[in-house]
Design a protein around this motif. Structure first.
Motif, PDB file in Angstrom:
ATOM      1  N   UNK A   1     110.221  38.830 120.190  1.00 39.07           N
ATOM      2  CA  UNK A   1     110.039  37.391 118.914  1.00 39.07           C
ATOM      3  C   UNK A   1     108.670  37.584 118.296  1.00 39.07           C
ATOM      4  N   UNK A   2     107.495  37.474 119.073  1.00 40.47           N
ATOM      5  CA  UNK A   2     106.352  37.489 118.195  1.00 40.47           C
ATOM      6  C   UNK A   2     105.703  39.014 118.052  1.00 40.47           C
ATOM      7  N   UNK A   3     106.008  39.677 118.630  1.00 43.06           N
ATOM      8  CA  UNK A   3     105.909  40.909 118.651  1.00 43.06           C
ATOM      9  C   UNK A   3     106.146  40.987 116.720  1.00 43.06           C
ATOM     10  N   UNK A   4     107.689  40.785 116.210  1.00 43.76           N
ATOM     11  CA  UNK A   4     108.394  40.813 115.493  1.00 43.76           C
ATOM     12  C   UNK A   4     107.889  40.201 113.875  1.00 43.76           C
ATOM     13  N   UNK A   5     107.223  39.327 115.048  1.00 43.90           N
ATOM     14  CA  UNK A   5     107.403  38.043 113.399  1.00 43.90           C
ATOM     15  C   UNK A   5     106.025  38.580 112.472  1.00 43.90           C
ATOM     16  N   UNK A   6     106.103  37.996 111.207  1.00 43.61           N
ATOM     17  CA  UNK A   6     104.562  38.664 110.587  1.00 43.61           C
ATOM     18  C   UNK A   6     104.344  36.798 110.521  1.00 43.61           C
ATOM     19  N   UNK A   7     104.076  36.811 111.537  1.00 41.58           N
ATOM     20  CA  UNK A   7     103.068  35.363 111.310  1.00 41.58           C
ATOM     21  C   UNK A   7     101.773  36.292 112.778  1.00 41.58           C
ATOM     22  N   UNK A   8     101.006  35.651 113.406  1.00 46.45           N
ATOM     23  CA  UNK A   8     100.192  35.891 114.406  1.00 46.45           C
ATOM     24  C   UNK A   8      99.651  34.462 114.701  1.00 46.45           C
ATOM     25  N   UNK A   9      99.721  33.577 116.125  1.00 41.12           N
ATOM     26  CA  UNK A   9      99.074  32.675 116.459  1.00 41.12           C
ATOM     27  C   UNK A   9      97.238  32.731 116.228  1.00 41.12           C
ATOM     28  N   UNK A  10      96.657  34.466 116.247  1.00 41.99           N
ATOM     29  CA  UNK A  10      95.216  34.621 115.725  1.00 41.99           C
ATOM     30  C   UNK A  10      94.595  34.588 114.901  1.00 41.99           C
ATOM     31  N   UNK A  11      95.525  34.496 113.572  1.00 41.79           N
ATOM     32  CA  UNK A  11      94.964  34.445 112.760  1.00 41.79           C
ATOM     33  C   UNK A  11      95.742  32.632 111.309  1.00 41.79           C
ATOM     34  N   UNK A  12      94.190  32.136 111.494  1.00 41.50           N
ATOM     35  CA  UNK A  12      94.972  31.128 110.295  1.00 41.50           C
ATOM     36  C   UNK A  12      96.429  31.046 108.207  1.00 41.50           C
ATOM     37  N   UNK A  13      97.258  30.630 109.679  1.00 46.15           N
ATOM     38  CA  UNK A  13      97.629  29.909 107.879  1.00 46.15           C
ATOM     39  C   UNK A  13      98.166  29.091 107.285  1.00 46.15           C
ATOM     40  N   UNK A  14      97.095  28.053 107.718  1.00 46.44           N
ATOM     41  CA  UNK A  14      97.216  26.778 107.837  1.00 46.44           C
ATOM     42  C   UNK A  14      96.453  26.541 106.467  1.00 46.44           C
ATOM     43  N   UNK A  15      96.921  24.975 105.808  1.00 44.67           N
ATOM     44  CA  UNK A  15      97.087  24.586 104.784  1.00 44.67           C
ATOM     45  C   UNK A  15      96.007  24.096 104.969  1.00 44.67           C
ATOM     46  N   UNK A  16      94.966  24.229 104.297  1.00 49.46           N
ATOM     47  CA  UNK A  16      93.198  23.636 104.357  1.00 49.46           C
ATOM     48  C   UNK A  16      92.703  22.342 105.614  1.00 49.46           C
ATOM     49  N   UNK A  17      93.992  21.559 104.631  1.00 51.66           N
ATOM     50  CA  UNK A  17      94.502  19.326 105.129  1.00 51.66           C
ATOM     51  C   UNK A  17      94.754  19.449 106.096  1.00 51.66           C
ATOM     52  N   UNK A  18      95.665  20.998 106.592  1.00 54.29           N
ATOM     53  CA  UNK A  18      95.882  20.745 108.164  1.00 54.29           C
ATOM     54  C   UNK A  18      95.654  22.108 108.700  1.00 54.29           C
ATOM     55  N   UNK A  19      94.196  22.331 108.732  1.00 56.44           N
ATOM     56  CA  UNK A  19      94.229  22.526 110.062  1.00 56.44           C
ATOM     57  C   UNK A  19      92.900  21.717 110.682  1.00 56.44           C
ATOM     58  N   UNK A  20      92.651  22.646 112.533  1.00 56.05           N
ATOM     59  CA  UNK A  20      92.300  21.760 113.742  1.00 56.05           C
ATOM     60  C   UNK A  20      90.961  21.532 113.203  1.00 56.05           C
TER      61      UNK A  20
END
Length: 175
Positions: free
Chosen positions: A152-171
């Motif tokens: 699922x992770x391989x097929x997803x168009x998202x990766x935990x290695x690249x931040x896709x958070x809203x600026x106010x939701x960043x860690x």
């Protein structure tokens, strides 16, 4: 798997971010199972029994909006059925059954709950019914534990290695 996945303690900021991600306050949080590249929570680890006494089988729960959206897109485009077909491959089926056992062991280390005994998440060990759940497990447990989650992770168009958070939701890992 050589041991249980690490669970990071959840800070007040983590709880705020997850409440914003999910649109509700958090219940039964044991910690964070996986984080975005920026440090924001991606997977929450939830107690097998919520504070109100309700059993909660979903030990690893996907919270990150971009990850959730990616899993939803895969479910909508028929990928779930394709991954179900992969369970006909002995190595995938054996790995998925082992993932089920690992999930149960991880959860039961935090309390046995009779009402959900033997029930993991995502359809494990014989069905693929929720890519959100298997992706959350894979992210928290790491590569090689849940083959369907890894696919699922391989097929997803998202990766935990690249931040896709809203600026106010960043860690805290990113300024």
């Amino acid at each position: 798997m050589t041991g249980r996945p690490a669970i990071d303690p959840a800070s007040e900021r983590d709880l705020e971010i997850m409440a914003a991600q999910l649109g509700r306050s958090m219940r039964g949080v044991l910690g964070i199972g996986a984080r975005c590249a920026c440090g924001a929570p991606t997977v929450v680890v939830t107690s097998p029994r919520l504070p109100d006494g309700s059993p909660f089988p979903t030990f690893y729960y996907l919270t990150h909006p971009a990850a959730t959206a990616a899993a939803s897109r895969l479910e909508a485009d028929g990928t779930m059925a394709q991954l179900q077909e992969r369970l006909a491959e002995p190595a995938i089926a054996e790995g998925y059954a082992a993932a089920h056992r690992a999930y149960l062991a991880d959860r039961e280390a935090h309390g046995a709950v009779d009402e959900i005994a033997g029930v993991s998440a995502g359809g494990m060990p014989t069905r693929v019914k929720c890519l959100h759940a298997v992706l959350a497990h894979s992210l928290a447990a790491g590569p090689g534990v849940n083959p369907i989650g890894d696919l699922t992770l391989e097929l997803a168009d998202w990766s935990p290695a690249v931040c896709a958070c809203a600026p106010d939701a960043r860690g805290s890992a990113e300024g």
